[in-house]
Design a protein around this motif. Structure first.
Motif, PDB file in Angstrom:
ATOM      1  N   ALA A 128       0.689  -1.192  -0.022  1.00  0.00           N
ATOM      2  CA  ALA A 128      -0.008  -0.004   0.033  1.00  0.00           C
ATOM      3  C   ALA A 128       0.736   1.309   0.070  1.00  0.00           C
ATOM      4  CB  ALA A 128      -0.907   0.023   1.177  1.00  0.00           C
ATOM      5  N   VAL A 129       1.968   1.128   0.712  1.00  0.00           N
ATOM      6  CA  VAL A 129       2.691   2.670   0.755  1.00  0.00           C
ATOM      7  C   VAL A 129       3.515   2.646  -0.440  1.00  0.00           C
ATOM      8  CG1 VAL A 129       4.834   3.479   2.005  1.00  0.00           C
ATOM      9  CG2 VAL A 129       2.893   2.338   3.324  1.00  0.00           C
ATOM     10  N   VAL A 130       3.893   1.603  -0.905  1.00  0.00           N
ATOM     11  CA  VAL A 130       4.610   1.823  -2.192  1.00  0.00           C
ATOM     12  C   VAL A 130       3.662   2.341  -3.215  1.00  0.00           C
ATOM     13  CG1 VAL A 130       5.689   0.473  -4.108  1.00  0.00           C
ATOM     14  CG2 VAL A 130       6.746   0.001  -1.864  1.00  0.00           C
ATOM     15  N   LEU A 131       2.767   1.540  -3.296  1.00  0.00           N
ATOM     16  CA  LEU A 131       1.492   2.257  -4.477  1.00  0.00           C
ATOM     17  C   LEU A 131       1.091   3.742  -4.406  1.00  0.00           C
ATOM     18  CD1 LEU A 131      -0.213   0.944  -6.934  1.00  0.00           C
ATOM     19  CD2 LEU A 131      -1.874   0.559  -5.211  1.00  0.00           C
ATOM     20  N   LEU A 132       0.861   3.784  -3.163  1.00  0.00           N
ATOM     21  CA  LEU A 132       0.472   5.420  -2.980  1.00  0.00           C
ATOM     22  C   LEU A 132       1.691   6.304  -3.165  1.00  0.00           C
ATOM     23  CD1 LEU A 132      -1.718   4.800   0.443  1.00  0.00           C
ATOM     24  CD2 LEU A 132      -2.450   5.782  -1.658  1.00  0.00           C
ATOM     25  N   GLY A 133       2.874   5.702  -2.835  1.00  0.00           N
ATOM     26  CA  GLY A 133       4.048   6.821  -3.122  1.00  0.00           C
ATOM     27  C   GLY A 133       4.108   6.781  -4.561  1.00  0.00           C
ATOM     28  N   ALA A 134       3.986   5.744  -5.321  1.00  0.00           N
ATOM     29  CA  ALA A 134       4.226   5.653  -6.777  1.00  0.00           C
ATOM     30  C   ALA A 134       3.328   6.370  -7.582  1.00  0.00           C
ATOM     31  CB  ALA A 134       4.399   4.363  -7.173  1.00  0.00           C
ATOM     32  N   VAL A 135       2.169   6.961  -7.156  1.00  0.00           N
ATOM     33  CA  VAL A 135       1.034   7.652  -7.866  1.00  0.00           C
ATOM     34  C   VAL A 135       1.486   8.629  -8.648  1.00  0.00           C
ATOM     35  CG1 VAL A 135      -1.109   8.869  -7.579  1.00  0.00           C
ATOM     36  CG2 VAL A 135      -0.920   6.696  -6.636  1.00  0.00           C
ATOM     37  N   PRO A 136       2.198   9.680  -8.065  1.00  0.00           N
ATOM     38  CA  PRO A 136       2.720  10.867  -8.956  1.00  0.00           C
ATOM     39  C   PRO A 136       3.723  10.257  -9.822  1.00  0.00           C
ATOM     40  CG  PRO A 136       3.169  11.056  -6.573  1.00  0.00           C
ATOM     41  CD  PRO A 136       2.789   9.757  -6.969  1.00  0.00           C
ATOM     42  N   TYR A 137       4.341   9.075  -9.978  1.00  0.00           N
ATOM     43  CA  TYR A 137       5.255   8.679 -11.069  1.00  0.00           C
ATOM     44  C   TYR A 137       4.526   7.950 -12.202  1.00  0.00           C
ATOM     45  CZ  TYR A 137       8.318   9.701  -7.278  1.00  0.00           C
ATOM     46  OH  TYR A 137       9.149  10.254  -6.159  1.00  0.00           O
ATOM     47  N   LEU A 138       3.386   7.577 -11.827  1.00  0.00           N
ATOM     48  CA  LEU A 138       2.716   6.587 -12.824  1.00  0.00           C
ATOM     49  C   LEU A 138       2.027   7.524 -13.957  1.00  0.00           C
ATOM     50  CD1 LEU A 138       0.507   4.147 -10.270  1.00  0.00           C
ATOM     51  CD2 LEU A 138       2.684   3.668 -11.563  1.00  0.00           C
ATOM     52  N   LYS A 139       1.460   8.496 -13.643  1.00  0.00           N
ATOM     53  CA  LYS A 139       0.819   9.339 -14.914  1.00  0.00           C
ATOM     54  C   LYS A 139       1.485  10.906 -14.576  1.00  0.00           C
ATOM     55  CE  LYS A 139      -1.982   6.604 -16.784  1.00  0.00           C
ATOM     56  NZ  LYS A 139      -2.111   6.513 -18.262  1.00  0.00           N
ATOM     57  N   PRO A 140       2.722  11.221 -15.072  1.00  0.00           N
ATOM     58  CA  PRO A 140       3.069  12.468 -14.994  1.00  0.00           C
ATOM     59  C   PRO A 140       2.166  13.629 -15.419  1.00  0.00           C
ATOM     60  CG  PRO A 140       4.987  10.936 -15.857  1.00  0.00           C
ATOM     61  CD  PRO A 140       3.483  10.260 -15.887  1.00  0.00           C
ATOM     62  N   ASP A 141       1.396  13.338 -16.360  1.00  0.00           N
ATOM     63  CA  ASP A 141       0.460  14.386 -16.983  1.00  0.00           C
ATOM     64  C   ASP A 141      -0.511  14.849 -15.744  1.00  0.00           C
ATOM     65  OD1 ASP A 141       1.799  14.154 -19.329  1.00  0.00           O
ATOM     66  OD2 ASP A 141       0.525  12.843 -20.323  1.00  0.00           O
ATOM     67  N   ILE A 142      -1.190  13.751 -15.276  1.00  0.00           N
ATOM     68  CA  ILE A 142      -1.908  14.092 -14.019  1.00  0.00           C
ATOM     69  C   ILE A 142      -1.243  14.828 -13.102  1.00  0.00           C
ATOM     70  CG2 ILE A 142      -3.450  12.747 -12.262  1.00  0.00           C
ATOM     71  CD1 ILE A 142      -3.953  10.826 -14.202  1.00  0.00           C
ATOM     72  N   THR A 143      -0.101  14.596 -12.670  1.00  0.00           N
ATOM     73  CA  THR A 143       0.592  15.142 -11.767  1.00  0.00           C
ATOM     74  C   THR A 143       0.831  16.713 -12.035  1.00  0.00           C
ATOM     75  OG1 THR A 143       1.815  13.292 -11.097  1.00  0.00           O
ATOM     76  CG2 THR A 143       2.975  15.309 -10.518  1.00  0.00           C
ATOM     77  N   ARG A 144       1.116  17.004 -13.184  1.00  0.00           N
ATOM     78  CA  ARG A 144       0.966  18.402 -13.577  1.00  0.00           C
ATOM     79  C   ARG A 144      -0.186  19.164 -13.420  1.00  0.00           C
ATOM     80  NH1 ARG A 144       5.023  16.065 -16.227  1.00  0.00           N
ATOM     81  NH2 ARG A 144       4.889  15.647 -18.405  1.00  0.00           N
ATOM     82  N   VAL A 145      -1.327  18.380 -13.674  1.00  0.00           N
ATOM     83  CA  VAL A 145      -2.717  18.864 -13.643  1.00  0.00           C
ATOM     84  C   VAL A 145      -2.986  19.091 -12.247  1.00  0.00           C
ATOM     85  CG1 VAL A 145      -5.118  18.514 -14.013  1.00  0.00           C
ATOM     86  CG2 VAL A 145      -3.535  17.960 -15.792  1.00  0.00           C
ATOM     87  N   LEU A 146      -2.886  18.149 -11.454  1.00  0.00           N
ATOM     88  CA  LEU A 146      -3.411  18.300 -10.066  1.00  0.00           C
ATOM     89  C   LEU A 146      -2.173  19.143  -9.128  1.00  0.00           C
ATOM     90  CD1 LEU A 146      -4.615  14.512  -9.193  1.00  0.00           C
ATOM     91  CD2 LEU A 146      -5.725  16.464  -9.576  1.00  0.00           C
ATOM     92  N   GLN A 147      -1.211  19.243  -9.716  1.00  0.00           N
ATOM     93  CA  GLN A 147      -0.123  19.960  -9.010  1.00  0.00           C
ATOM     94  C   GLN A 147      -0.013  19.515  -7.550  1.00  0.00           C
ATOM     95  OE1 GLN A 147      -0.543  24.156  -9.531  1.00  0.00           O
ATOM     96  NE2 GLN A 147      -0.236  23.962 -11.813  1.00  0.00           N
ATOM     97  N   GLY A 148       0.012  20.439  -6.473  1.00  0.00           N
ATOM     98  CA  GLY A 148       0.152  20.049  -5.035  1.00  0.00           C
ATOM     99  C   GLY A 148      -0.770  19.107  -4.288  1.00  0.00           C
ATOM    100  N   TRP A 149      -1.853  18.673  -4.927  1.00  0.00           N
ATOM    101  CA  TRP A 149      -2.927  17.932  -4.561  1.00  0.00           C
ATOM    102  C   TRP A 149      -2.413  16.326  -4.913  1.00  0.00           C
ATOM    103  CZ3 TRP A 149      -6.765  19.139  -1.573  1.00  0.00           C
ATOM    104  CH2 TRP A 149      -7.198  20.594  -1.637  1.00  0.00           C
TER     105      TRP A 149
END
Length: 135
Positions: free
Chosen positions: A30-51
């Motif tokens: 669970a911790v690894v999966l939650l930690g990997a979320v920002p790396y899985l879809k970098p486009d979403i990371t840019r859209v969500l920014q700080g969230w």
């Protein structure tokens, strides 16, 4: 009657031991999966920014809660294991060493998981969200 108590103690020992290992694997995943979320879809990371930090922060909180709860689970397991070992020694089955490293190793592992998760939050915040210039 004594045999039933010994069998019950053995069943409790097996259950607690398996339960601890199962929870360690689940929490790690669970911790690894939650930690990997920002790396899985970098486009979403840019859209969500700080969230996007919510996912890795949730992993950090989960590991902190696990550290706290594992303390109590391991204390209970230690009492059960101690009783089980005494029975084995009394019956001449096996002579156990006095030191038991299971508890400290599990606690160190969960603390390390928490620190790595927290470091990942810092990396995502500083590097991925552009709050620290990359040289």
């Amino acid at each position: 009657m004594q045999h039933d108590r010994d069998a019950l103690l053995w069943d409790e020992y097996k259950y607690r031991h398996d339960h601890i290992w199962k929870k360690l694997f689940q929490i790690t995943a669970a911790v690894v999966l939650l930690g990997a979320v920002p790396y899985l879809k970098p486009d979403i990371t840019r859209v969500l920014q700080g969230w996007i930090l919510i996912a890795p922060l949730l992993g950090t909180v989960l590991s902190l809660i696990t550290l706290f709860l594992m303390h109590f689970e391991l204390a209970l397991f230690a009492r059960i294991a101690g009783a089980h070992r005494r029975i084995q020694e009394e019956q001449g089955m096996i002579r156990h060493a006095r030191g038991n490293y299971f508890r400290p190793l599990v606690m160190i592992y969960v603390a390390f998981l928490c620190l790595v998760s927290l470091a990942n939050v810092a990396v995502v915040r500083l590097l991925w969200l552009g709050l620290l210039p990359v040289v």
